[in-house]
Scaffold this active site. Structure first.
Site, PDB file in Angstrom:
ATOM      1  N   LYS A 114      19.928  50.866  79.264  1.00 59.75           N
ATOM      2  CA  LYS A 114      20.873  51.942  78.967  1.00 59.75           C
ATOM      3  C   LYS A 114      21.902  52.152  80.078  1.00 59.75           C
ATOM      4  O   LYS A 114      23.022  52.571  79.806  1.00 59.75           O
ATOM      5  CB  LYS A 114      20.113  53.244  78.694  1.00 59.75           C
ATOM      6  N   LYS A 197      18.217  45.362  65.208  1.00 58.66           N
ATOM      7  CA  LYS A 197      17.620  46.444  64.433  1.00 58.66           C
ATOM      8  C   LYS A 197      18.712  47.366  63.893  1.00 58.66           C
ATOM      9  O   LYS A 197      19.803  47.453  64.457  1.00 58.66           O
ATOM     10  CB  LYS A 197      16.621  47.237  65.277  1.00 58.66           C
ATOM     11  N   LYS A 200      21.933  53.652  64.791  1.00 59.50           N
ATOM     12  CA  LYS A 200      23.034  54.603  64.616  1.00 59.50           C
ATOM     13  C   LYS A 200      24.138  54.380  65.632  1.00 59.50           C
ATOM     14  O   LYS A 200      25.216  54.948  65.513  1.00 59.50           O
ATOM     15  CB  LYS A 200      22.511  56.036  64.679  1.00 59.50           C
TER      16      LYS A 200
END
Length: 333
Positions: A114, A197, A200
């Site tokens: 991240k 995957k 969003k």
């Protein structure tokens, strides 16, 4: 049994969230035996590890709460709340931050993913949020935590932290939570790329089925989903190497409660021109009631806030007692 799990209020919930986690939360909630409890929370404190617009965060928190209730999370059966209303999460996170070790956090792969190349510019919260995750679980003395593959490492940190705390203060205050890997959980892939995957954060809305999509949008997205020119095989072995085809078949199987073999027994030998409309119809059938309920709930935000406030009070009644024991163990006057 005491189950705890949370979800961040970032972006619309999609089919991957539903089949990978929320559907199983509902199944676990409905299967609870007498004396067992389930705590499901919206992780708004975790959300601010990345910069958030305050108005958007409040709106997203209500939207996620509405989506969870529309999907079947019942505040009368489970404790549903948003994390920031129970400040004992933050208090315990500080205590556990003085228990967990730097080396443990350095091994957390999600921080590396991240933070990207600008690791020095990432927030301290992004680095330490696994400790807050440990607090989320240990605050309620959870015995079981539903986890996906990407969260197993964080649950191990929670177990290590609980063990060290118990040893440091010579009392068995925290049980060691066990992971639940629901057999019906599905890692749904992007409709545009079978190697990724469903997410969003994907910039393409065509890559996912949102739980609030209209029937027309759902059918169109399925129709445009990436596949290959070959017909569906007669058995599961024939799906090897066909990632996009397997993804659509797995979605159909999970939603219909059938095995992959049974689905291929019906559609094997047929092309996607026949299979995709059937999948689109099934998705509309399963998601339309949720969509209707979601919009009904959003039309009454005061009712959503009241449900979250009631859940937060129930959560605080447990959290206060845990923190009383923690303060006593640590030696706070």
């Amino acid at each position: 049994m005491l189950i705890v799990s949370g979800i961040q209020p970032t972006g619309n919930l999609h089919l991957g969230n539903y089949l990978g986690a929320i559907r199983n939360w509902v199944l676990m909630q409905d299967a609870l035996e007498a004396g067992s409890r389930a705590f499901f929370f919206i992780a708004d404190m975790h959300a601010i590890t990345m910069k958030q617009d305050p108005a958007n965060l409040r709106r997203s928190t209500r939207e996620i709460a509405a989506a969870l209730m529309a999907a079947g999370i019942d505040p009368a059966k489970s404790v549903l709340f948003n994390q920031s209303q129970v400040m004992e999460h933050a208090e315990l996170a500080w205590v556990l931050g003085c228990t967990a070790r730097i080396g443990w956090l350095n091994r957390m792969t999600q921080f590396k993913e991240k933070s990207g190349k600008d690791r020095e510019g990432a927030s301290v919260g992004l680095y330490t949020y696994p400790v807050l995750q440990a607090a989320d679980v240990l605050l309620y003395k959870a015995t079981h935590v539903p986890v996906g593959e990407d969260q197993k490492q964080h649950l191990e940190l929670a177990r290590d932290t609980a063990t060290k705390f118990n040893n440091d203060f010579e009392r068995e205050l925290f049980p060691l939570p066990e992971p639940i890997m629901p057999p019906q959980a599905l890692r749904v892939k992007s409709l545009r790329d079978g190697t990724a995957k469903m997410s969003k954060s994907d910039p393409s809305d065509q890559s996912r089925i949102n739980l609030i999509d209209s029937a027309e949008d759902i059918r169109n997205k399925v129709k445009r989903a990436k596949t290959d020119p070959e017909p569906l095989p007669a058995d599961e072995k024939g799906l090897e190497g066909r990632l996009e085809a397997r993804n659509l078949v797995e979605i159909y199987a999970t939603l219909s409660g059938r095995s992959i073999g049974e689905v291929l027994g019906e559609f094997g030998g047929q092309g996607f021109g026949a299979f995709k409309p059937a999948l689109g119809d099934l998705l509309v059938e399963k998601l339309a009631p949720m969509n209707d309920r979601y919009r009904e709930l959003l039309a009454n935000p005061a009712a959503i806030d009241a449900a979250l406030a009631e859940g937060a009070e129930a959560a605080r009644s447990v959290a206060r007692e845990t923190m009383r024991e923690v303060r006593d163990a640590v030696g706070f006057l």
